[in-house]
Write an enzyme that holds these catalytic residues in place. Structure first.
Site, PDB file in Angstrom:
ATOM      1  N   THR A  15      -1.818  47.533 112.968  1.00 26.93           N
ATOM      2  CA  THR A  15      -2.725  48.591 112.475  1.00 26.93           C
ATOM      3  C   THR A  15      -3.969  48.645 113.442  1.00 26.93           C
ATOM      4  OG1 THR A  15      -3.606  47.482 110.513  1.00 26.93           O
ATOM      5  CG2 THR A  15      -1.554  48.596 110.212  1.00 26.93           C
ATOM      6  N   ASP A  16      -4.647  50.014 113.295  1.00 24.85           N
ATOM      7  CA  ASP A  16      -5.753  50.118 113.802  1.00 24.85           C
ATOM      8  C   ASP A  16      -6.959  49.963 112.767  1.00 24.85           C
ATOM      9  OD1 ASP A  16      -5.630  52.346 112.299  1.00 24.85           O
ATOM     10  OD2 ASP A  16      -5.465  53.669 114.255  1.00 24.85           O
ATOM     11  N   GLN A  17      -8.206  50.279 113.213  1.00 22.90           N
ATOM     12  CA  GLN A  17      -9.166  50.200 111.889  1.00 22.90           C
ATOM     13  C   GLN A  17      -8.939  50.964 110.778  1.00 22.90           C
ATOM     14  OE1 GLN A  17     -13.289  51.086 113.491  1.00 22.90           O
ATOM     15  NE2 GLN A  17     -14.308  50.075 111.860  1.00 22.90           N
ATOM     16  N   ILE A  20      -3.546  52.328 110.062  1.00 22.84           N
ATOM     17  CA  ILE A  20      -2.586  53.222 110.700  1.00 22.84           C
ATOM     18  C   ILE A  20      -1.799  52.438 111.548  1.00 22.84           C
ATOM     19  CG2 ILE A  20      -1.719  55.310 111.557  1.00 22.84           C
ATOM     20  CD1 ILE A  20      -4.354  56.266 110.069  1.00 22.84           C
TER      21      ILE A  20
END
Length: 140
Positions: A15-17, A20
């Site tokens: 996931t990203d920050q 997601i």
């Protein structure tokens, strides 16, 4: 023949920050599902490589429909769409396991090569493999 779906639980590192799934991971999941599909066919990568065949990716397409988040489990449904002995196309549908919501659709195109990079026709040189692929094409 229909294949069993491939399940993948989303890991934190995917996931990203914002929590997601980063878009590049869907392509990795396509590969995981493709390897599983080939194993279900009896033509896993290791078996093909032992016979001197490799299957490089020629192209990949991915359309994102909804976001996938950490902790969710997705089902990846592969479908061998086209096969002619030299190339194949596989379609993928990714859905949320719990809700059924469509997350992503895509496709990858592959060819068959010898380990030294020369194109090979399975229908001419590897009849057992060719039969296995042909028997798993959808009926039209």
């Amino acid at each position: 023949m229909g294949f069993q779906t491939y399940s993948h639980k989303v890991q934190y590192y995917e996931t990203d920050q914002m929590g997601i799934v980063h878009h590049s991971n869907y392509i990795r999941w396509f590969e995981e599902a493709r390897i599983d599909m080939l194993e279900q066919m009896g033509m896993g990568y290791s078996r093909m490589e032992q016979q001197g065949i490799i299957i490089p990716v020629l192209s990949v397409r991915c359309e994102y429909r909804s976001m996938t988040r950490f902790g969710e489990t997705v089902e990846i449904i592969p479908l061998l769409r086209k096969y002619n002995g030299v190339r194949m196309n596989i379609e993928y549908t990714i859905v949320d396991r719990d809700t059924g919501e469509l997350r992503c659709v895509g496709e990858s195109t592959h060819c068959f090569l010898t380990k030294d990079g020369k194109p090979v026709s399975l229908k001419r040189e590897y009849l057992t493999m060719d039969d296995m692929f042909r028997s798993n094409l959808p009926e039209e």
